[in-house]
Motif scaffolding. Structure first.
Motif, PDB file in Angstrom:
ATOM      1  N   SER A   1       5.961   2.844   4.214  1.00  0.00           N
ATOM      2  CA  SER A   1       5.806   1.448   3.820  1.00  0.00           C
ATOM      3  C   SER A   1       5.334   0.641   5.016  1.00  0.00           C
ATOM      4  CB  SER A   1       7.146   0.865   3.327  1.00  0.00           C
ATOM      5  OG  SER A   1       7.635   1.547   2.196  1.00  0.00           O
ATOM      6  N   ARG A   2       4.788  -0.524   4.722  1.00  0.00           N
ATOM      7  CA  ARG A   2       4.321  -1.406   5.788  1.00  0.00           C
ATOM      8  C   ARG A   2       5.397  -2.397   6.199  1.00  0.00           C
ATOM      9  NH1 ARG A   2       1.350  -3.332   8.391  1.00  0.00           N
ATOM     10  NH2 ARG A   2      -0.500  -4.372   7.606  1.00  0.00           N
ATOM     11  N   GLN A   3       5.536  -2.588   7.494  1.00  0.00           N
ATOM     12  CA  GLN A   3       6.165  -3.809   7.986  1.00  0.00           C
ATOM     13  C   GLN A   3       5.032  -4.766   8.346  1.00  0.00           C
ATOM     14  OE1 GLN A   3       9.127  -3.874  11.050  1.00  0.00           O
ATOM     15  NE2 GLN A   3      10.551  -2.566   9.934  1.00  0.00           N
ATOM     16  N   ARG A   4       5.162  -5.997   7.865  1.00  0.00           N
ATOM     17  CA  ARG A   4       4.107  -6.993   8.088  1.00  0.00           C
ATOM     18  C   ARG A   4       4.678  -8.215   8.788  1.00  0.00           C
ATOM     19  NH1 ARG A   4       2.899  -4.821   2.888  1.00  0.00           N
ATOM     20  NH2 ARG A   4       0.781  -3.980   2.777  1.00  0.00           N
TER      21      ARG A   4
ATOM     22  N   PRO B   1      -2.836  -1.928  15.182  1.00  0.00           N
ATOM     23  CA  PRO B   1      -2.065  -0.800  14.649  1.00  0.00           C
ATOM     24  C   PRO B   1      -2.808  -0.014  13.580  1.00  0.00           C
ATOM     25  CG  PRO B   1      -1.182  -2.904  13.878  1.00  0.00           C
ATOM     26  CD  PRO B   1      -2.174  -3.222  14.939  1.00  0.00           C
ATOM     27  N   ALA B   2      -3.751  -0.642  12.882  1.00  0.00           N
ATOM     28  CA  ALA B   2      -4.518   0.088  11.866  1.00  0.00           C
ATOM     29  C   ALA B   2      -5.306   1.228  12.494  1.00  0.00           C
ATOM     30  CB  ALA B   2      -5.456  -0.865  11.117  1.00  0.00           C
TER      31      ALA B   2
ATOM     32  N   ASP C   1      -8.082   7.193   2.500  1.00  0.00           N
ATOM     33  CA  ASP C   1      -8.974   6.120   2.075  1.00  0.00           C
ATOM     34  C   ASP C   1      -8.230   4.835   1.740  1.00  0.00           C
ATOM     35  OD1 ASP C   1     -11.253   7.797   2.273  1.00  0.00           O
ATOM     36  OD2 ASP C   1     -10.756   8.697   0.342  1.00  0.00           O
ATOM     37  N   VAL C   2      -6.970   4.751   2.174  1.00  0.00           N
ATOM     38  CA  VAL C   2      -6.154   3.574   1.867  1.00  0.00           C
ATOM     39  C   VAL C   2      -6.527   2.417   2.792  1.00  0.00           C
ATOM     40  CG1 VAL C   2      -3.800   2.649   1.971  1.00  0.00           C
ATOM     41  CG2 VAL C   2      -4.227   4.868   0.909  1.00  0.00           C
ATOM     42  N   ASP C   3      -6.606   1.217   2.222  1.00  0.00           N
ATOM     43  CA  ASP C   3      -6.782   0.009   3.021  1.00  0.00           C
ATOM     44  C   ASP C   3      -5.441  -0.303   3.684  1.00  0.00           C
ATOM     45  OD1 ASP C   3      -6.998  -2.579   4.002  1.00  0.00           O
ATOM     46  OD2 ASP C   3      -8.183  -3.309   2.321  1.00  0.00           O
ATOM     47  N   TYR C   4      -5.406  -0.192   5.003  1.00  0.00           N
ATOM     48  CA  TYR C   4      -4.148  -0.365   5.744  1.00  0.00           C
ATOM     49  C   TYR C   4      -3.484  -1.698   5.419  1.00  0.00           C
ATOM     50  CZ  TYR C   4      -1.084  -0.253   9.914  1.00  0.00           C
ATOM     51  OH  TYR C   4      -0.022  -0.251  10.779  1.00  0.00           O
TER      52      TYR C   4
END
Length: 857
Positions: free
Chosen positions: A447-450, A484-485, A512-515
């Protein structure tokens, strides 16, 4: 506007909707929690202020520029490497780091410095699970998913106080059990905990009795012909040897009665869909790896692995322990679950990185690393986002070891921590809410931390700080990332470049996921489990069952000390300690002690207990309870030198480790106990901070400032003591003193505003603490405030039970007296349990306590 991010606490990995104004909600679309949060997650908005933050680099305690700080770190590490070799330097990192941070730290240390001396506080959390997985499966693979907890017919919780340490998973199980009452839950734990309230059977096992228990289960499975011969023949080696070894164990060595063992074995053998959830009580042991394999043996022998509702499940304590494992965060691993001892694996990683070297052998594990600091082997140390001077065993010895290192750099978000106070250079990092990256939870979900807040002051993300140091050491091109991407993309590319080794860690679905838009996703794909049809990662494709031997029960002259966590605090409280409501539940360090042991030692309710082990001593409030077994103690590990004068419990824990995993044995130390002969006990509430200067001090934040529990063995000059305790100045003092009784009460006011209250007596002070705290900052007269209790017609709420809704025990008891007969009814009339639900086990226990026939006698 809210931002989708991930909670920074335990390994459940809950989704959070967070706003810059501090509004926090659970993310209803995140598959880990579906909107649920625990008390800690719900209070995240109270922890994002800048009070105490490290906002600029410091050298020798003085503010410095980033260039000067980076130059110094790079120079001292480069000098140590040139003069003493790469193994003279070390990093100690953290499961609080994001995967991108972990990745570049390991790349720098293992591939460019050329040493594997990089270990992590996750070694304290789940290293034995890693070792057990690798021995059994060939890789560090978690087979199942959280959905298995809801599909199981039997859940066995081993060494896991899930209700307090992984509350959202506990809530998911509780909801599943309510929906399917036939589901059974067994709780295996030396203590009776909040988790036990959910269990149909609580097995109060002896410390380190787990192998005897599960060896006995394996032998029983063989005796009743519950072994899945087809699965074992096709997919497992070592079954017969493991069973033969298991038969040599005496299940009674588990400390359990024969009828409890029989009931557990009957349940396990007769239930096809079994999930065994295990955590620190298994891992944090000198035989932790063997405990893990004893559990895995039972699942492998019955084929109860990798199918819906069935399998072993290690739950991690750190939010990104799994992400760290994936990128080689431990000293004995390489990225992508590759092996540092394997020359082909090393060549592949080095070739991909284009690095000048790569470590050819495992580095120092956590305990060994700090012993090497003490011995002079380590000349430069970098600690990132963790507090080893408190969290490691022999905490005082670790602090001395850090002090012995010629050069120490610490990256943190706070200006003052026990470890940061020992540093030559402090580097300010961005914290939760300010940084971007990914984390992996206990079910392999990335999962992303944003960020939803700006970086404060001169703080930088951890990955950026690491790359800046690498650039100053001469490796700028290899660490030149725009963000980080790009780090994540390189990590994915490494996964692709090493896929031919046939490891489990397949990240191709992220290619191919958009970060920026990455949604929570499991690898290798959502809802996929491992090993239902074999496919293990040993060279022959089969799993290994290991013959394990149960240890003899340790003999000793003292009491067995078990350490752990409380519901509303996180590790060393650098974040949760900022929240007044989280501190209101259990505001001081305590030790649970059985009534018989307390009576033998002359210890009464609310006395202070002095624990000692070797040269280390600690003071803790006595909590006398039959929930611990005779001869056993329990004390939480959260209190630090910043928050207490003598209560950092890991100073009392020996440095024994598991010989396979290197994980410290934090659960069964030997200590001596005696009543602390206090001549006075005190309580203070203050608008300003309170110093830990008394012999016994425990400081906590409140909604009106600070509070402290105090005790000493020499009667002080009270006004002089108050001057040392708090910085409150320019105040008038009101006294109520009874010299014959030995009590004193002091109120400090500035103008008409109450600034501080102090109460002291020869016995533990009886007063309504929450009421006293609430008066700070008001215009209550000093003499009125010194009553210590609400006025006529008012009821003191008592100790907090529900932190989210600030509901005290007296309020709940009154509600039960008035006719509330269920947890739901208590929620309806008081609000308790209606937010995160983490207090529901305590509400249930309170109902049982107050409505049982014995309570009425």
């Amino acid at each position: 506007m809210s931002v989708r991010t991930t909670c920074p606490y335990c390994g459940v990995g809950c989704g959070v909707l967070a706003s810059s104004d501090g509004t926090i909600q659970g993310d209803p679309e995140h598959p880990a929690n579906y909107g649920r949060l625990c008390s800690k997650g719900s209070a995240l908005g109270e922890t994002i202020d800048l009070d105490g933050r490290l906002l600029a680099p410091q050298i020798g305690g003085r503010r410095a520029s980033w260039d000067d700080a980076l130059d110094l770190v790079a120079e001292r590490f480069s000098q140590a490497i040139a003069e003493h070799g790469p193994d003279s330097v070390a990093f100690y990192v953290s499961g609080q780091l994001l995967t991108e941070d972990y990745y570049v730290a390991n790349k720098l240390m293992k591939g460019f410095i050329g040493s594997a001396n990089i270990d992590t506080n996750s070694r304290l959390c789940m290293a034995s699970s890693v070792a057990g997985h690798k021995r059994a499966f060939g890789t560090d693979t978690v087979p199942g998913t959280y959905a298995d907890l809801e599909e199981a017919d039997l859940i066995v919780l081993v060494g896991s106080n899930l209700a307090w340490c992984h509350p959202v998973l506990h809530q998911r199980i509780a909801a599943a059990k309510e929906a399917r009452p036939a589901m059974r839950v067994v709780n295996v734990d030396p203590r009776r905990t909040a988790t036990s309230e959910l269990a149909d059977l609580h097995l109060q096992i002896a410390p380190d009795g787990d192998i005897a228990l599960f060896n006995g289960l394996l032998a029983h499975l063989a005796d009743v012909e519950a072994i899945d011969l087809d699965y074992v023949t096709a997919h497992v080696n070592g079954c017969r040897e493991a069973i033969d070894a298991a038969r040599k164990s005496d299940p009674l060595e588990s400390g359990l009665a024969a009828f409890d063992l029989q009931e557990f074995y009957r349940l396990w053998a007769g239930t096809k869909k079994v999930v065994t959830v295990y955590s620190q009580g298994v891992n944090q042991s000198s035989c932790g790896s063997d405990k893990v394999n004893a559990i895995l043996n039972c699942h492998l022998a019955t084929g109860r692995i990798g199918t819906p509702g069935s399998g072993p499940f290690s739950v991690t304590g750190q939010p990104n322990a799994m992400g760290g494992r994936e990128v080689g965060g431990l000293a004995n691993m390489l990225a992508n679950h590759l092996d540092i001892e394997n020359a082909d694996h090393r060549d592949a990683v080095q070739g991909f990185w284009g690095s000048p070297t790569i470590s050819a052998k495992p580095g120092l594990k956590a305990v060994d690393l700090f012993e090497a600091c003490a011995s002079g082997q380590i000349k430069a140390l970098w600690v990132m986002s963790t507090n080893p001077a408190v969290s490691l065993p022999d905490a005082d010895g670790v602090a001395e070891a850090i002090r012995a290192v010629p050069f120490v750099a610490v990256t943190d978000i706070l200006e003052r921590t026990d470890t940061g106070d020992l540093a030559d250079v402090l580097l300010p990092a961005t914290g939760w809410g300010e940084k971007d990256g990914t984390v992996t939870n206990s079910e392999r979900r990335i999962s992303r931390q944003r960020a939803f807040l700006p970086a404060p002051g001169e703080a930088r993300p951890d990955w950026k700080i690491i790359c800046d140091v690498a650039a100053h050491m001469g490796w700028e091109d290899a660490f030149d990332y725009a963000g980080p991407a790009e780090v994540f993309a390189e990590y994915l590319a490494l996964s692709g470049a090493t896929r031919d080794f046939g490891r489990d860690l397949d990240l191709s679905l992220f290619a191919d996921v958009d970060y920026a838009k990455l949604i929570p996703t499991q690898w290798p794909q959502d809802d996929q489990r491992f090993f239902a049809k074999g496919g293990f990662y040993h060279p022959d494709g089969k799993a290994k069952m290991l013959p394990v031997v149960a240890p003899s029960q340790a003999a000793g002259t003292g009491l067995r000390l078990n350490t752990g966590r409380v519901r509303d605090q996180w590790h060393t409280m650098t974040r949760t300690g900022k929240s007044p409501r989280l501190g209101s539940h259990l505001a001081e360090p305590y030790v649970e002690i059985h009534p018989v042991d307390a009576g033998a030692l002359g210890i009464g309710d609310a006395d202070i207990v002095e624990l000692s082990a070797g040269r280390a001593e600690g003071l803790f409030r006595a909590l006398i309870t039959p929930k611990v077994a005779r001869g056993n103690l329990f004390a939480p590990m959260h209190w630090t030198r910043q928050r207490s004068s003598a209560s950092w419990v890991n100073a009392l824990v020996d440095v024994g480790t598991d010989p396979v995993s290197g994980q410290p044995a934090l659960k069964a130390g030997q200590v001596q106990a005696q009543r602390f002969a206090a001549s006075w006990y005190g309580f203070m509430a203050s608008a300003s901070s309170i110093e830990t200067v008394a012999k016994y001090s425990a400081v906590a934040r409140t909604k009106t400032g600070w509070q402290a529990e105090l005790a000493g063995n020499d009667r002080p000059d009270w006004l002089e003591l108050i001057k040392h305790l708090t910085s409150t100045t320019g105040t008038d003092a009101s006294f109520v003193e009874d010299r014959q009784a030995g009590t004193i009460r002091i109120a400090l006011t500035r103008g008409d505003t109450l600034q501080a209250l102090f109460f002291a007596a020869p016995e533990p002070v009886a007063l309504a603490r929450a009421h006293a705290v609430s008066l700070i900052g008001t215009e209550t007269g000093g003499l009125d405030a010194l009553a210590g209790f609400p006025g006529a017609g008012q009821v003191a709420p008592g100790a907090t039970v529900c932190a989210c809704m600030s509901v005290g025990i007296n309020t709940l008891r009154q509600a039960i007296t008035d006719g509330a007969t269920s947890v739901e009814a208590l929620g309806a009339c008081t609000g308790a349990g209606t937010s995160c639900g983490s207090c529901k086990p305590e509400l249930k226990a309170l109902l049982l306590e107050q409505t049982s026939p014995l309570a009425a006698e």
